[in-house]
Enzyme design. Structure first.
Site, short mmCIF file in Angstrom:
data_model
loop_
_atom_site.label_atom_id
_atom_site.label_comp_id
_atom_site.label_asym_id
_atom_site.label_seq_id
_atom_site.Cartn_x
_atom_site.Cartn_y
_atom_site.Cartn_z
N LYS A 35 0.95 -1.06 0.11
CA LYS A 35 0.04 -0.01 -0.02
C LYS A 35 0.84 1.10 0.04
O LYS A 35 2.05 1.34 0.70
CB LYS A 35 -0.82 0.02 1.20
CG LYS A 35 -2.00 1.15 1.21
CD LYS A 35 -3.03 0.97 2.34
CE LYS A 35 -3.99 1.87 2.43
NZ LYS A 35 -4.78 2.08 3.69
N SER A 69 -9.81 2.11 2.75
CA SER A 69 -8.95 2.95 1.82
C SER A 69 -8.08 1.85 0.78
O SER A 69 -7.46 2.45 0.09
CB SER A 69 -8.08 3.89 2.60
OG SER A 69 -7.13 3.11 3.18
N SER A 110 -9.82 0.03 6.93
CA SER A 110 -9.33 0.04 5.61
C SER A 110 -8.60 -1.11 5.19
O SER A 110 -8.15 -1.36 3.86
CB SER A 110 -8.38 1.08 5.44
OG SER A 110 -9.16 2.43 5.31
#
Lengths: 496, 102
Positions: free
Chosen positions: A79, A154, A178
């Site tokens: 990420k 997210s 997330s």
């Protein structure tokens, strides 16, 4: 398309260790898949093909040494909120476009030491604020199950990369869901470890008392293997817990729930939860009961205040953390024409560099912390946090883990909620209490509703992360038998 | 400011200035309405927050952590400046901080 990309990380690691295949071949197969499908998915913001192949070659050499790590040579998607030295890190924001961090996050150092091959950086809602990945400054990521739908957020990029077989492993971060919500809507597995279980050093901070990096994969065992690699005490993170990491890999393998007490949280069901979501949840409960677990319904009365507390605490901490993006030391600088003051340049840069959700939260947080409103908003939210933590403690006196659906609905359409912040925030209603209390949680697939994945959430007490894997492993074993493999194998073929 | 709003457009403008974010007129109007709505939704916390509940800032007990006073490697000046929008003589170059009158 190579068969290698459909294999689990555990299978790949074993093939690589036995020299039946090289890490270079495995890495190249995933780079080829990224090349083939990512224009339709947009899971990756940066692909480090050359670097990945060089790491793969090192992993192949490491096989000659004594006992390479259990994930040696296996590729991973990172990420874009964690620093990797020399590799662009944007956090999905224009304000950090082009920034190449001069250091590795602890998570990345551990991955490198374990021989894990980092393929590239994945898309995310800007600074991890969002539940759909639509808030990325670099365009939304699409859900491989239906490219018209969101992959969650997210960490939508990491979850979509797994579901599209672009990587067998990924790293996410979870501040209010997330990791777990993207896992739920993409049919993958994601774990938010106990707060303090994985170092936050090099994780660009959103809400420091809630943020936690964690492992993502397509199976419970793969998630456990990655958890084992990234967890552990780090002197560089003052909130890192200095204790032995629970043996999550053995727990995932034992997968025995006989005699365990599993609590169903009454408040995380009912109104707002889709019929298909409720049905898959009930089926999973029945499976766990058939395996010898005792199912108990219980109430956590203060959970109804969790969303309110979260949307005060997270923006408040964000308003402080994001003050560092001041156009002075790194990132974007706008309007510096020699006549403007530092303050004007700062304000113009933040206007140009931040997207609307980030601005919304900074302003909300600044307000909640401001004189005259502090007690009513931030102060009240902190008290609710205490009450929610007490609800968990009381529940864990009666049961070993708590369970709920991960999200109230399956993946929604891109654009459906993008300008309605309150509707968007409701996606996180079941995941947020976990972050406020700092406990550990997993989402794993429980089946499909109208062709789209549904997630099952397990919540364990702090530093009892192994219980997530015992319960998740047991449920997964039964479901994989029924499905003849991981749920992601049922995803429709991508039309490119 | 409408009758029942929690926060006015002017107040949002003042907060945005404190947060060092320039906002255009349209953006300000749009944001003010949304923030008002969010504040309405999150105000539910006030129901639960009675005086005898202690506030909690952190999920785990946080103690001050110090490491032994030993010099270890850190970023070089070049590395530290590598992402700077502007630098000069091993320093961050920034726009003027003090006004003309200073």
């Amino acid at each position: 398309m190579s068969d290698l990309i459909k294999k689990s990380a555990a299978e790949l690691a074993s093939l690589i260790a036995k020299k039946e295949v090289s890490s270079r071949e495995v890495t190249q197969a995933h780079l080829d898949q990224i090349d083939r499908v990512d224009r339709a998915i947009n899971a990756f913001l940066y692909i480090d093909g050359e670097g990945a192949l060089a790491q793969a070659d090192s992993a192949d050499k490491a096989r000659e040494g004594s006992s390479p790590s259990p994930l040696n040579g296996v590729p991973l998607a990172l990420k874009d909120v964690l620093t990797q030295k020399g590799i662009p890190t944007t956090c999905g924001s224009k304000i950090l476009e082009g920034w190449r961090p001069p250091y590795d996050s602890t998570v990345v150092s551990k991955l490198k030491a374990a021989g894990v091959v980092i393929l590239g950086k994945t898309n995310m809602d800007e600074f991890a604020m969002g539940s759909s990945t639509e808030n990325s400054a670099y365009g939304p990521t699409r859900n491989p199950w239906d490219v018209e739908r969101i992959p969650g957020g997210s960490g939508g990029g990491s979850a979509a990369a797994l579901a599209a077989f672009e990587a067998p492993l990924a790293i996410g971060t979870d501040t209010g869901g997330s990791i777990r919500q993207p896992a739920a809507v993409t049919g993958t597995v994601g774990v938010k470890p106990t707060y303090g279980g994985v170092s936050r050093y090099g994780l660009v901070a959103f809400s420091s008392s809630l943020d936690q990096a964690g492992p993502c994969a397509r199976t419970v065992l793969d998630t456990a293997l990655l958890h084992q690699v990234i967890a552990g005490h780090d002197p560089k993170d003052a909130t890192s817990i200095n204790a032995t990491v629970p043996d999550v890999v053995s727990a995932a393998k034992s997968a025995d729930v006989k005699g365990m007490k599993i609590g169903v949280v009454k408040e995380l069901s009912g109104e707002g939860y889709e019929k298909g979501v409720a049905e898959r949840f009930a089926e999973s409960l029945a499976i766990l009961e058939s395996l010898g677990a005792e199912i108990v319904e219980l109430s956590c009365p203060n959970f109804k205040y969790a969303l309110g507390a979260y949307y005060l605490i997270a923006p408040s901490e964000a308003s402080s953390n994001l003050a560092r993006f001041d156009a002075m030391r790194y990132g974007l600088r706008v309007g510096d024409d020699g006549t403007r003051s530092a303050e004007e340049v700062m304000s113009m840069t933040r206007e140009a560099g931040f997207g609307s959700e980030v601005k919304r939260r900074i302003i909300l947080g600044t307000y909640a912390l401001s004189a005259g409103y502090y007690d009513a908003f931030y102060g009240s939210a902190q008290k609710v946090r205490t009450l929610i933590t007490q609800d968990f403690s009381q529940a864990y006196q009666k049961v070993d883990v708590l369970v709920s659906p991960t999200t109230p609905t399956v993946a929604f359409k891109i654009g459906e909620k993008s300008d309605d912040p309150i509707a968007m925030y409701l996606n996180d209603v079941a995941t947020i209490p976990v972050n406020l209390a700092g406990v550990a949680s997993m989402s794993l697939p429980s089946g499909l509703s109208e062709g789209l994945p549904v997630g099952f959430q397990i919540i364990a007490p702090a530093m009892k992360d192994d219980r997530l894997y015992r319960v998740g492993g047991a449920l997964e074993r039964e479901l994989h038998t029924k499905w003849n493999g991981p749920l992601t194998n049922q995803a429709p073929e991508l039309v490119i | 400011m409408t009758g029942n709003s929690r926060i006015s457009r002017d107040e949002v403008a003042r907060i945005a200035a404190l947060a060092r974010i320039t906002l255009g007129d349209d953006e300000l109007t749009h944001l003010a309405g949304q923030i008002d709505g969010i504040l309405d939704a999150v105000a539910v916390v006030q129901e639960a927050a009675s005086a005898n509940v202690p506030p909690m800032s952190h999920p785990i007990e946080v103690n001050n952590v110090a490491r032994p006073d030993v010099i270890v490697a850190s970023l070089t000046p070049e590395d530290a400046l590598s992402g700077a929008p502007a630098s000069e003589d091993s320093r961050f170059r920034v726009p003027q901080i003090l006004g003309e009158e200073a």
